[in-house]
Design a protein around this motif. Structure first.
Motif, PDB file in Angstrom:
ATOM      1  N   PHE A 183       0.838  -1.206   0.000  1.00  0.00           N
ATOM      2  CA  PHE A 183       0.000   0.000   0.000  1.00  0.00           C
ATOM      3  C   PHE A 183       0.870   1.251   0.000  1.00  0.00           C
ATOM      4  CE2 PHE A 183      -3.532  -2.176   2.744  1.00  0.00           C
ATOM      5  CZ  PHE A 183      -4.035  -2.804   1.625  1.00  0.00           C
ATOM      6  N   TYR A 184       0.413   2.261  -0.743  1.00  0.00           N
ATOM      7  CA  TYR A 184       0.957   3.603  -0.565  1.00  0.00           C
ATOM      8  C   TYR A 184      -0.192   4.594  -0.665  1.00  0.00           C
ATOM      9  CZ  TYR A 184       0.735   4.337  -5.669  1.00  0.00           C
ATOM     10  OH  TYR A 184       0.301   4.473  -6.967  1.00  0.00           O
ATOM     11  N   GLY A 185       0.062   5.837  -0.197  1.00  0.00           N
ATOM     12  CA  GLY A 185      -0.983   6.852  -0.201  1.00  0.00           C
ATOM     13  C   GLY A 185      -1.339   7.233   1.230  1.00  0.00           C
ATOM     14  N   ALA A 189       1.953   3.210   5.095  1.00  0.00           N
ATOM     15  CA  ALA A 189       3.366   3.254   5.460  1.00  0.00           C
ATOM     16  C   ALA A 189       4.182   4.125   4.505  1.00  0.00           C
ATOM     17  CB  ALA A 189       3.922   1.828   5.456  1.00  0.00           C
ATOM     18  N   ILE A 190       3.666   4.340   3.289  1.00  0.00           N
ATOM     19  CA  ILE A 190       4.360   5.198   2.309  1.00  0.00           C
ATOM     20  C   ILE A 190       3.463   6.388   2.002  1.00  0.00           C
ATOM     21  CG2 ILE A 190       5.393   5.340   0.027  1.00  0.00           C
ATOM     22  CD1 ILE A 190       5.835   2.370   0.015  1.00  0.00           C
ATOM     23  N   SER A 191       3.667   7.472   2.744  1.00  0.00           N
ATOM     24  CA  SER A 191       2.870   8.676   2.510  1.00  0.00           C
ATOM     25  C   SER A 191       3.736   9.874   2.870  1.00  0.00           C
ATOM     26  CB  SER A 191       1.614   8.658   3.386  1.00  0.00           C
ATOM     27  OG  SER A 191       1.943   9.037   4.707  1.00  0.00           O
ATOM     28  N   LEU A 192       3.162  11.072   2.703  1.00  0.00           N
ATOM     29  CA  LEU A 192       3.928  12.274   3.025  1.00  0.00           C
ATOM     30  C   LEU A 192       3.946  12.567   4.525  1.00  0.00           C
ATOM     31  CD1 LEU A 192       2.896  14.653   0.078  1.00  0.00           C
ATOM     32  CD2 LEU A 192       4.938  13.235   0.310  1.00  0.00           C
ATOM     33  N   ALA A 199       8.259   5.479   4.814  1.00  0.00           N
ATOM     34  CA  ALA A 199       8.790   6.724   4.239  1.00  0.00           C
ATOM     35  C   ALA A 199       9.863   7.333   5.145  1.00  0.00           C
ATOM     36  CB  ALA A 199       7.660   7.724   4.010  1.00  0.00           C
ATOM     37  N   ALA A 200       9.684   7.209   6.467  1.00  0.00           N
ATOM     38  CA  ALA A 200      10.605   7.874   7.406  1.00  0.00           C
ATOM     39  C   ALA A 200      12.046   7.374   7.226  1.00  0.00           C
ATOM     40  CB  ALA A 200      10.111   7.687   8.843  1.00  0.00           C
ATOM     41  N   PRO A 201      12.309   6.064   7.205  1.00  0.00           N
ATOM     42  CA  PRO A 201      13.702   5.638   6.993  1.00  0.00           C
ATOM     43  C   PRO A 201      14.237   5.977   5.598  1.00  0.00           C
ATOM     44  CG  PRO A 201      12.236   3.719   7.196  1.00  0.00           C
ATOM     45  CD  PRO A 201      11.433   4.933   7.545  1.00  0.00           C
ATOM     46  N   ILE A 202      13.332   6.058   4.611  1.00  0.00           N
ATOM     47  CA  ILE A 202      13.805   6.450   3.263  1.00  0.00           C
ATOM     48  C   ILE A 202      14.321   7.896   3.328  1.00  0.00           C
ATOM     49  CG2 ILE A 202      13.081   6.925   0.884  1.00  0.00           C
ATOM     50  CD1 ILE A 202      11.151   4.512   1.156  1.00  0.00           C
ATOM     51  N   ARG A 203      13.574   8.740   4.059  1.00  0.00           N
ATOM     52  CA  ARG A 203      14.014  10.145   4.202  1.00  0.00           C
ATOM     53  C   ARG A 203      15.358  10.232   4.917  1.00  0.00           C
ATOM     54  NH1 ARG A 203       8.684  11.267   5.663  1.00  0.00           N
ATOM     55  NH2 ARG A 203       7.521  12.306   4.020  1.00  0.00           N
ATOM     56  N   LYS A 204      15.587   9.316   5.847  1.00  0.00           N
ATOM     57  CA  LYS A 204      16.859   9.344   6.609  1.00  0.00           C
ATOM     58  C   LYS A 204      17.972   8.560   5.904  1.00  0.00           C
ATOM     59  CE  LYS A 204      14.531   9.685  11.057  1.00  0.00           C
ATOM     60  NZ  LYS A 204      13.843   8.832  12.023  1.00  0.00           N
ATOM     61  N   ARG A 205      17.720   8.117   4.713  1.00  0.00           N
ATOM     62  CA  ARG A 205      18.679   7.290   3.922  1.00  0.00           C
ATOM     63  C   ARG A 205      19.049   6.004   4.667  1.00  0.00           C
ATOM     64  NH1 ARG A 205      23.486  10.021   1.136  1.00  0.00           N
ATOM     65  NH2 ARG A 205      22.863   8.915  -0.735  1.00  0.00           N
TER      66      ARG A 205
END
Ligand SMILES: NC(=O)c1ccc[n+]([C@@H]2O[C@H](COP(=O)([O-])OP(=O)(O)OC[C@H]3O[C@@H](n4cnc5c(N)ncnc54)[C@H](OP(=O)(O)O)[C@@H]3O)[C@@H](O)[C@H]2O)c1
Length: 320
Positions: A183-185, A189-192, A199-205
């Protein structure tokens, strides 16, 4: 029709209930918490409070609704896993409770449905990461599941299998199990949202591409997943269905675009051995060997089309 949604307040339930109401159905939504009844009402459904692992409470809740269709969207996946749990999801409290909801709660809902003369049962399963790691990158409902999944995922996989078998083999009605993609949106787990779990760990690389990043993932926007579920309430033969978008893609392709949609720096790349050391065997297999799924059967038999045909458009426009 009268539709009973167990899990009306979850991420899929919150998108599904308004769509069912808009299609003219009368919806009763189940929650464990008296405090969430207003949320259920705001979605357009009548709330009923019951704990899914209490068979008498479930039987009473279903009986009070007299549904023609029951939708099972129960999971216990809210919150974050520790790194230790992520290395061995089978051992996490989330996975243990979700497995009970996929096994015991499924049995309670099926028994309740049979007792009130329901004629259809639609349940949440999961599509991604379950194929045998052989053959081409995109597979169908007819292709085999992994006979030997990574050890850390075995109990979770057994839970899906139990649910799918129990639901699709009922004799008193039509049972459909929907194998959703990731799921996203909004709300997922994958949203803004700043605290979105993936999304949070992706932002933190902290969500690198492992090895060649050749594992193929199938995604689905949450509103499209709900639309497919609403369609499955109304039509489709018993069986399993992949509810995924048109564009299964390898991690090395979608992860950089997702990072960019989240205004994050590009993901790091780590070799396979380091991925295995840091994140464990299961995560490494998902990053390098997973197969994606085809939505041809769902389109054909449910008469459904995803509005976000590809995550490429969905990540750019549908995360908020
Ligand atoms: N395919 C996928 O990618 C996928 C699938 C599912 C979830 N997820 C992710 O998992 C995260 C959490 O999902 P979620 O928001 O749906 O939350 P969740 O905590 O998994 O809850 C889902 C639903 O189950 C109900 N529920 C749980 N335990 C229950 C019990 N014992 N008795 C009765 N009802 C029970 C909840 O109701 P109450 O809390 O109101 O009682 C809620 O309606 C999200 O980030 C989502 O993206 C992903």
């Amino acid at each position: 029709m009268k539709v009973f949604v167990a899990g009306a307040t979850g991420v899929l339930g919150r998108a599904l209930v308004p769509q069912l109401v808009a299609r003219g159905h009368e919806v009763v939504g189940m929650t464990r918490s008296a405090s969430k009844q207003d949320l259920v009402r705001s979605l357009g459904a009548r709330p009923v409070v019951a704990h899914a692992l209490d068979p008498d409470a479930v039987a009473q809740a279903v009986a009070s609704a007299e549904p023609e269709v029951i939708v099972h969207q129960l999971t216990a996946l809210s919150g974050k896993m520790s790194i230790r749990e992520a290395r061995h999801p089978d051992h996490s409290s989330m996975a243990k409770m979700t497995n009970r909801l996929r096994t015991e709660a499924t049995d309670h809902l099926l028994a309740a449905g049979r007792a009130v003369g329901a004629r259809r049962f639609v349940a949440q399963s999961f599509g991604a990461f379950r194929f045998a790691r052989t053959g081409g990158p995109v597979q169908t409902e007819a292709d085999p599941l992994d006979p030997n999944p990574p050890a850390a995922l075995r109990t979770v996989q057994a839970g899906y299998l139990y649910l799918e078998r129990a639901v699709t083999t009922i004799e008193w009605g039509e049972g459909l199990a929907l194998r959703y993609g990731g799921f996203y949106g909004p709300g997922t787990a994958i949203s803004l949202a700043p605290d979105a779990v993936m999304a949070a760990p992706i932002r933190k690389r902290r969500f690198p591409i492992v090895g060649d990043g050749g594992g193929v993932w199938s995604h689905i926007h949450i509103e499209d997943a709900a639309a497919a579920t609403a369609a499955a309430v109304e039509r489709g033969q018993p069986g399993v269905y992949y509810i995924v978008d048109d564009d299964p893609a390898p991690v090395r392709e979608w992860l950089p675009l997702l990072a960019s949609a989240l205004d994050a720096k590009p993901p790091r790349r780590v070799p396979r051995w380091l991925g295995r050391l840091a994140a464990g065997e299961a995560a490494t297999v998902l990053m390098t060997e997973a197969r994606g799924a085809s939505n041809a059967k769902a389109k054909r038999e449910l008469g459904w089309q995803p509005a976000y045909a590809s995550w490429r458009q969905g990540f750019a426009q549908g995360l908020g």
